[in-house]
Design a protein around this motif. Structure first.
Motif, PDB file in Angstrom:
ATOM      1  N   CYS A 181      52.164  28.836  49.192  1.00 30.48           N
ATOM      2  CA  CYS A 181      52.836  29.992  48.608  1.00 30.48           C
ATOM      3  C   CYS A 181      51.866  30.623  47.617  1.00 30.48           C
ATOM      4  CB  CYS A 181      54.153  29.620  47.938  1.00 30.48           C
ATOM      5  SG  CYS A 181      53.992  28.571  46.487  1.00 30.48           S
ATOM      6  N   PHE A 182      52.129  31.870  47.275  1.00 27.63           N
ATOM      7  CA  PHE A 182      51.286  32.573  46.308  1.00 27.63           C
ATOM      8  C   PHE A 182      52.106  33.674  45.672  1.00 27.63           C
ATOM      9  CE2 PHE A 182      50.823  34.759  50.290  1.00 27.63           C
ATOM     10  CZ  PHE A 182      50.696  36.102  49.982  1.00 27.63           C
ATOM     11  N   HIS A 183      51.616  34.184  44.543  1.00 24.77           N
ATOM     12  CA  HIS A 183      52.327  35.231  43.813  1.00 24.77           C
ATOM     13  C   HIS A 183      51.385  36.382  43.508  1.00 24.77           C
ATOM     14  CE1 HIS A 183      50.298  33.898  40.167  1.00 24.77           C
ATOM     15  NE2 HIS A 183      50.662  32.651  40.476  1.00 24.77           N
ATOM     16  N   ASN A 184      51.914  37.423  42.956  1.00 26.99           N
ATOM     17  CA  ASN A 184      51.131  38.598  42.629  1.00 26.99           C
ATOM     18  C   ASN A 184      50.310  38.366  41.360  1.00 26.99           C
ATOM     19  OD1 ASN A 184      50.107  41.191  42.879  1.00 26.99           O
ATOM     20  ND2 ASN A 184      52.106  42.117  43.178  1.00 26.99           N
ATOM     21  N   ALA A 185      49.368  39.269  41.121  1.00 30.07           N
ATOM     22  CA  ALA A 185      48.514  39.178  39.934  1.00 30.07           C
ATOM     23  C   ALA A 185      48.155  40.583  39.469  1.00 30.07           C
ATOM     24  CB  ALA A 185      47.245  38.402  40.251  1.00 30.07           C
ATOM     25  N   PHE A 186      48.001  40.724  38.171  1.00 33.28           N
ATOM     26  CA  PHE A 186      47.426  41.942  37.612  1.00 33.28           C
ATOM     27  C   PHE A 186      45.915  41.814  37.726  1.00 33.28           C
ATOM     28  CE2 PHE A 186      51.402  41.841  35.100  1.00 33.28           C
ATOM     29  CZ  PHE A 186      51.880  43.112  35.409  1.00 33.28           C
ATOM     30  N   VAL A 187      45.236  42.916  37.984  1.00 31.11           N
ATOM     31  CA  VAL A 187      43.779  42.929  38.025  1.00 31.11           C
ATOM     32  C   VAL A 187      43.296  43.949  37.009  1.00 31.11           C
ATOM     33  CG1 VAL A 187      41.727  43.312  39.440  1.00 31.11           C
ATOM     34  CG2 VAL A 187      43.788  42.344  40.473  1.00 31.11           C
ATOM     35  N   ILE A 188      42.445  43.489  36.096  1.00 33.76           N
ATOM     36  CA  ILE A 188      41.832  44.377  35.118  1.00 33.76           C
ATOM     37  C   ILE A 188      40.371  44.516  35.525  1.00 33.76           C
ATOM     38  CG2 ILE A 188      41.221  44.734  32.712  1.00 33.76           C
ATOM     39  CD1 ILE A 188      43.588  42.856  32.000  1.00 33.76           C
TER      40      ILE A 188
ATOM     41  N   ILE B 198      45.701  37.810  49.040  1.00 31.39           N
ATOM     42  CA  ILE B 198      46.160  36.604  48.367  1.00 31.39           C
ATOM     43  C   ILE B 198      45.318  36.360  47.113  1.00 31.39           C
ATOM     44  CG2 ILE B 198      46.527  34.124  48.588  1.00 31.39           C
ATOM     45  CD1 ILE B 198      46.753  34.538  51.626  1.00 31.39           C
ATOM     46  N   PRO B 199      45.890  36.506  45.931  1.00 34.07           N
ATOM     47  CA  PRO B 199      45.129  36.182  44.717  1.00 34.07           C
ATOM     48  C   PRO B 199      44.832  34.678  44.684  1.00 34.07           C
ATOM     49  CG  PRO B 199      47.110  37.442  44.191  1.00 34.07           C
ATOM     50  CD  PRO B 199      47.220  37.027  45.617  1.00 34.07           C
ATOM     51  N   THR B 200      43.583  34.328  44.687  1.00 29.51           N
ATOM     52  CA  THR B 200      43.184  32.926  44.785  1.00 29.51           C
ATOM     53  C   THR B 200      43.808  32.052  43.703  1.00 29.51           C
ATOM     54  OG1 THR B 200      41.099  33.669  45.720  1.00 29.51           O
ATOM     55  CG2 THR B 200      41.186  31.401  44.948  1.00 29.51           C
ATOM     56  N   ALA B 201      43.857  32.549  42.494  1.00 33.94           N
ATOM     57  CA  ALA B 201      44.399  31.754  41.382  1.00 33.94           C
ATOM     58  C   ALA B 201      45.885  31.480  41.520  1.00 33.94           C
ATOM     59  CB  ALA B 201      44.133  32.478  40.061  1.00 33.94           C
ATOM     60  N   SER B 202      46.547  32.148  42.447  1.00 31.71           N
ATOM     61  CA  SER B 202      47.996  31.978  42.578  1.00 31.71           C
ATOM     62  C   SER B 202      48.394  31.027  43.702  1.00 31.71           C
ATOM     63  CB  SER B 202      48.642  33.342  42.824  1.00 31.71           C
ATOM     64  OG  SER B 202      48.423  33.773  44.159  1.00 31.71           O
ATOM     65  N   ILE B 203      47.440  30.518  44.452  1.00 28.21           N
ATOM     66  CA  ILE B 203      47.751  29.691  45.622  1.00 28.21           C
ATOM     67  C   ILE B 203      48.212  28.293  45.212  1.00 28.21           C
ATOM     68  CG2 ILE B 203      46.806  28.598  47.692  1.00 28.21           C
ATOM     69  CD1 ILE B 203      44.818  30.920  47.866  1.00 28.21           C
ATOM     70  N   LEU B 204      49.328  27.892  45.795  1.00 27.17           N
ATOM     71  CA  LEU B 204      49.822  26.530  45.687  1.00 27.17           C
ATOM     72  C   LEU B 204      50.029  26.067  47.131  1.00 27.17           C
ATOM     73  CD1 LEU B 204      50.914  24.229  43.855  1.00 27.17           C
ATOM     74  CD2 LEU B 204      53.177  25.253  44.143  1.00 27.17           C
ATOM     75  N   TYR B 205      49.445  24.924  47.509  1.00 30.52           N
ATOM     76  CA  TYR B 205      49.532  24.521  48.907  1.00 30.52           C
ATOM     77  C   TYR B 205      49.802  23.033  49.054  1.00 30.52           C
ATOM     78  CZ  TYR B 205      44.631  23.028  48.381  1.00 30.52           C
ATOM     79  OH  TYR B 205      43.467  22.422  47.974  1.00 30.52           O
ATOM     80  N   ARG B 206      50.233  22.676  50.248  1.00 31.98           N
ATOM     81  CA  ARG B 206      50.482  21.271  50.586  1.00 31.98           C
ATOM     82  C   ARG B 206      49.151  20.612  50.927  1.00 31.98           C
ATOM     83  NH1 ARG B 206      56.206  21.119  53.822  1.00 31.98           N
ATOM     84  NH2 ARG B 206      57.328  22.217  52.190  1.00 31.98           N
TER      85      ARG B 206
END
Length: 170
Positions: free
Chosen positions: A5-12, A44-52
């Motif tokens: 799963c992954f979530h959104n991210a703000f990009v500066i 997919i924002p890499t920092a947001s990835i959670l995986y099995r």
């Protein structure tokens, strides 16, 4: 079964003429995400990835030759199950154009470097036994797009614009 799963991210975005703030991913609701989605567009924002972890215990040999480990990992995970996008902002990327990230360094080398690496990665996916027909079709479409992008960038870099007007494929 979900593999990640992954979530959104703000990009500066900093380091250019002005500072920009934008969203990494533009879907407005929670939704499933498939290998074909990731092949066609990296969202997919890499920092947001959670995986099995059971899906990433072993890596294919071709992965060591690809510079983009996050994209490679996501492809491997999505070949083992769908992903889930969570529509929430839970991280921030500080993208420095003049920074020392692999992408920044690659872009300074040659404009086509990233596209050429993505082409190597996408081509390597054909070695994976669990590909579906729809994944194979997405790979073929993406390879066509990458070839056009690389050819266009090469012409632009060498300042041979006139070829654009005489090429029927473009």
């Amino acid at each position: 079964d979900y593999s990640m799963c992954f979530h959104n991210a703000f990009v500066i975005k900093t380091g250019g003429k002005k500072r920009n703030l934008f969203f990494f991913f533009l879907r407005e609701t929670d939704s499933d995400f498939y290998l074909e989605d990731a092949i066609m567009k990296w969202e997919i924002p890499t920092a947001s990835i959670l995986y099995r972890s059971k899906y990433a215990l072993e890596y294919p040999t071709w992965m060591a030759r690809i510079y983009s480990g996050d994209l490679s990992l996501s492809f491997i995970l999505l070949m083992n199950g769908k992903g889930r996008y969570i529509n929430a902002f839970m991280s921030v990327y500080n993208l420095q154009i003049k920074g020392n990230s692999m992408t920044s360094i690659a872009l300074k080398k040659k404009k086509t470097f990233v596209s050429e690496q993505h082409k190597k990665l996408i081509s390597s996916l054909y070695q994976m036994p669990q590909l579906t027909d729809s994944s194979k079709k997405a790979i073929e479409r993406k390879l066509e797009n990458l070839n056009i992008t690389i050819e266009y960038s090469d012409m632009k870099e060498r300042k041979i614009w006139w070829k654009l007007f005489y090429k029927k494929e473009l």
